[in-house]
Design a protein around this motif. Structure first.
Motif, short mmCIF file in Angstrom:
data_model
loop_
_atom_site.label_atom_id
_atom_site.label_comp_id
_atom_site.label_asym_id
_atom_site.label_seq_id
_atom_site.Cartn_x
_atom_site.Cartn_y
_atom_site.Cartn_z
N SER A 22 -13.47 76.67 6.29
CA SER A 22 -14.25 76.39 4.73
C SER A 22 -15.95 77.10 4.67
O SER A 22 -15.89 75.19 4.97
CB SER A 22 -13.53 76.00 3.57
N SER A 23 -16.66 77.47 4.27
CA SER A 23 -17.81 76.87 4.38
C SER A 23 -18.31 76.37 3.02
O SER A 23 -19.48 75.41 3.41
CB SER A 23 -17.92 78.16 3.92
N ASN A 24 -16.88 75.71 2.82
CA ASN A 24 -17.01 74.76 1.40
C ASN A 24 -16.69 73.50 1.46
O ASN A 24 -16.55 72.81 0.58
CB ASN A 24 -16.27 75.13 -0.01
N PHE A 25 -16.09 72.80 3.03
CA PHE A 25 -15.48 71.74 2.90
C PHE A 25 -15.95 70.42 2.88
O PHE A 25 -15.90 69.72 1.98
CB PHE A 25 -15.20 71.62 4.47
N PHE A 26 -17.76 70.60 2.55
CA PHE A 26 -17.84 69.44 2.52
C PHE A 26 -18.19 68.73 0.62
O PHE A 26 -17.51 68.16 0.10
CB PHE A 26 -19.76 68.86 2.93
N THR A 27 -18.54 70.21 0.12
CA THR A 27 -18.37 70.26 -1.73
C THR A 27 -17.06 69.56 -2.26
O THR A 27 -17.08 69.61 -3.50
CB THR A 27 -19.16 71.23 -1.85
N ALA A 28 -16.38 70.86 -1.15
CA ALA A 28 -14.25 70.61 -2.07
C ALA A 28 -13.51 69.53 -1.59
O ALA A 28 -13.10 68.72 -2.23
CB ALA A 28 -14.19 71.86 -2.01
N SER A 29 -14.93 68.83 -0.66
CA SER A 29 -13.70 67.43 -0.37
C SER A 29 -14.63 66.12 -0.83
O SER A 29 -16.08 66.00 -0.28
CB SER A 29 -13.81 67.10 1.11
N ALA A 30 -13.38 65.28 -1.59
CA ALA A 30 -14.40 63.99 -2.55
C ALA A 30 -14.35 63.08 -1.84
O ALA A 30 -15.66 62.24 -1.84
CB ALA A 30 -13.60 63.95 -3.75
N GLY A 31 -13.64 63.03 0.04
CA GLY A 31 -13.54 62.16 0.41
C GLY A 31 -14.74 61.80 1.33
O GLY A 31 -15.20 60.64 2.21
N MET A 32 -15.21 62.77 1.71
CA MET A 32 -17.04 62.84 2.00
C MET A 32 -17.82 61.86 1.57
O MET A 32 -18.66 61.92 2.11
CB MET A 32 -17.18 64.31 2.77
N ASP A 33 -17.49 61.58 -0.31
CA ASP A 33 -19.00 60.81 0.44
C ASP A 33 -18.37 59.40 0.65
O ASP A 33 -19.53 59.41 0.06
CB ASP A 33 -18.65 61.02 -1.76
N ALA B 156 -23.76 71.99 12.91
CA ALA B 156 -25.13 71.90 13.29
C ALA B 156 -25.14 72.15 10.80
O ALA B 156 -26.21 71.92 10.58
CB ALA B 156 -25.39 73.27 12.84
N ASP B 157 -24.26 72.32 9.96
CA ASP B 157 -24.31 72.60 9.13
C ASP B 157 -23.53 71.21 8.11
O ASP B 157 -23.41 71.60 7.03
CB ASP B 157 -23.17 73.71 8.21
N ALA B 158 -23.58 70.12 8.37
CA ALA B 158 -23.37 68.77 8.69
C ALA B 158 -24.16 68.47 7.07
O ALA B 158 -25.82 68.76 7.61
CB ALA B 158 -23.04 67.51 8.77
N PRO B 159 -24.68 67.95 6.06
CA PRO B 159 -25.19 67.57 4.97
C PRO B 159 -26.13 66.28 5.74
O PRO B 159 -25.86 66.25 6.29
CB PRO B 159 -24.43 66.77 3.62
N PRO B 160 -27.23 66.73 4.48
CA PRO B 160 -28.73 65.56 4.98
C PRO B 160 -27.82 64.13 5.62
O PRO B 160 -27.00 63.72 4.62
CB PRO B 160 -29.50 65.55 4.62
N GLY B 161 -28.08 63.25 6.66
CA GLY B 161 -28.13 61.56 7.01
C GLY B 161 -26.60 61.55 7.44
O GLY B 161 -26.05 60.57 7.60
N VAL B 162 -26.10 63.00 7.53
CA VAL B 162 -24.39 63.01 8.03
C VAL B 162 -24.71 63.52 9.68
O VAL B 162 -24.87 64.95 9.63
CB VAL B 162 -23.03 64.12 6.21
N GLN B 163 -23.45 63.16 10.54
CA GLN B 163 -23.74 63.41 11.86
C GLN B 163 -21.58 64.13 11.43
O GLN B 163 -21.30 62.80 10.69
CB GLN B 163 -23.45 62.46 13.19
N ALA B 164 -21.42 65.26 11.93
CA ALA B 164 -19.58 65.87 11.68
C ALA B 164 -19.51 66.61 12.92
O ALA B 164 -19.94 66.72 13.85
CB ALA B 164 -20.46 66.03 10.45
N TRP B 165 -18.53 65.81 13.15
CA TRP B 165 -17.78 66.96 14.24
C TRP B 165 -16.03 67.97 14.08
O TRP B 165 -15.55 67.35 13.42
CB TRP B 165 -17.27 65.97 15.66
N ARG B 166 -16.27 69.39 13.93
CA ARG B 166 -15.00 69.39 14.51
C ARG B 166 -14.33 69.53 15.34
O ARG B 166 -14.62 69.40 17.24
CB ARG B 166 -15.17 71.19 14.28
N VAL B 167 -13.15 68.61 15.11
CA VAL B 167 -12.10 68.01 16.68
C VAL B 167 -10.52 68.75 15.96
O VAL B 167 -10.23 69.49 15.78
CB VAL B 167 -12.22 66.70 16.01
#
Length: 374
Positions: A97-108, A35-46
């Motif tokens: 981590s709650s910082n996963f998306f901001t800390a992971s450059a590859g998610m760009d 539910a906390d994926a960035p705008p425009g992104v759908q994500a799954w914990r797998v």
């Protein structure tokens, strides 16, 4: 407590009651929408199945992210994002981590239309020791993560992928490139990008100019390898300092924005002193194991990109450059990105150029070759 034990038991039974065929490496166990994926992104914990280098099977975790768009007529391009060192304890998994998306450059890369597969590797987010800088184990977890992502209908992930990682993840990316053809012939590797990658492990643990970071990373490696393989640390430290190494590894996750606790600082300073004149390349069985899990320049296929800061205090620039020259001598061309920032921003500093380079590889453009200027 009884409710917690019941939940753990149900989880155990749900995983291990699956048919053997469903437990094959690369099979998806579960994909939970985030539910906390960035705008425009759908994500799954797998959760999915993988194996280590000895063939033992593990249920591991990670995150898969894709554009929040209608499923395209053709499968989406995939990037496997291989993370840098977050620690070796189960709690250090990036996906927790709650910082996963901001800390992971590859998610760009999701904004460029890619599915991004971000494995935690074995032992992060799952109850076994993390095989820190163990090449084949890590490569298997990455490749099986790419396979598992293809079972998520909304991701629409294809079988063609690039791998991109930083620091420990640069090592993982290079090992993934060497292992793809033999371990996952059903996947097609299009490109490999590594930012500040440890390549010669003993040299990297010896030559990084930040002695405090070296001590912490050495503690991660020693604790991981001694726990997994029964290696004695007697040749590295006395029993009291071995206890400090263990506690540093068990209690600390890497956080670039948080100040370490006093106990961590004191522990690191103790290990700095205890290992001042120690070279694991000369201490068995660690030396042989470090060599076996260093990256063999002769086995890494192209197209290849390496990004390295000349001011990196953790991954020594001279070690990376030596590796790049060895790749070039083998006839494999590579694109070299020279940077000036710190180690922690290696992937972020080179992200725009790296994504443009990956795009060009998927589009079939001839890769640049910078071997003459390295």
């Amino acid at each position: 407590m009884r409710h917690l034990l019941a939940a753990v038991l149900l989880t155990f039974l749900s995983v291990f009651a699956q048919p053997v065929a469903a437990q094959q490496a690369g099979r998806l166990i579960a994909a939970e929408p985030m539910a906390d994926a960035p705008p425009g992104v759908q994500a799954w914990r797998v959760r999915y199945w993988t194996t280590n280098g000895s063939g033992a099977r593990f249920a591991v975790t990670g995150i898969v992210a894709a554009p929040m768009e209608a499923i395209p007529p053709r499968p989406r391009r995939v990037i496997a994002w291989t993370h840098g060192a977050w620690g070796v304890a189960e709690k250090c998994a990036p996906s927790l981590s709650s910082n996963f998306f901001t800390a992971s450059a590859g998610m760009d890369a999701v904004r460029n239309g890619y599915v991004v597969v971000a494995p935690d590797y074995i032992g992060l987010g799952n109850a076994t020791m993390h095989p820190f800088l163990v090449g084949q184990d890590t490569a298997n977890a990455v490749l099986d993560g790419v396979r598992a992502a293809r079972e998520i209908p909304g991701a629409a992930a294809g079988s063609s992928f690039a791998v991109w990682g930083e620091s420990q993840g640069g090592h993982a990316a290079l090992w993934t490139a060497t292992a793809t053809r033999s371990y996952a012939p059903d996947l097609t590797l299009v490109a490999t990008a590594a930012a500040a990658p440890p390549t010669d492990l003993a040299a990297n643990l010896r030559e990084g100019s930040d002695k405090n970071a070296r001590a912490l990373l050495l503690s991660f490696a020693l604790h991981s390898w001694s726990t997994l393989y029964g290696f004695s640390m007697d040749g590295v430290a006395n029993r009291a300092n071995q206890g400090i190494i263990t506690r540093l590894a068990q209690n600390n996750c890497v956080s670039l924005n948080a100040k370490p606790k006093l106990g961590t600082i004191l522990g690191i300073l103790t290990i700095v002193r205890a290992t001042k004149n120690k070279d694991i390349a000369k201490i068995e069985p660690f030396g042989t194991f470090a060599r076996a899990n260093s990256v063999d320049a002769a086995r890494v296929p192209g197209p290849l990109l390496i990004a390295q800061s000349r001011n990196d205090t953790i991954v020594a620039p001279s070690v990376t450059r030596k590796f790049a020259k060895a790749v070039c001598r083998r006839g494999t061309g590579l694109h070299w990105i020279d940077m000036s920032g710190d180690h922690g921003n290696s992937a972020r500093e080179s992200a725009v150029a790296t994504l443009a380079w990956i795009d060009a590889r998927f589009n079939g453009a001839a890769p640049p070759n910078d071997c003459r200027r390295i």
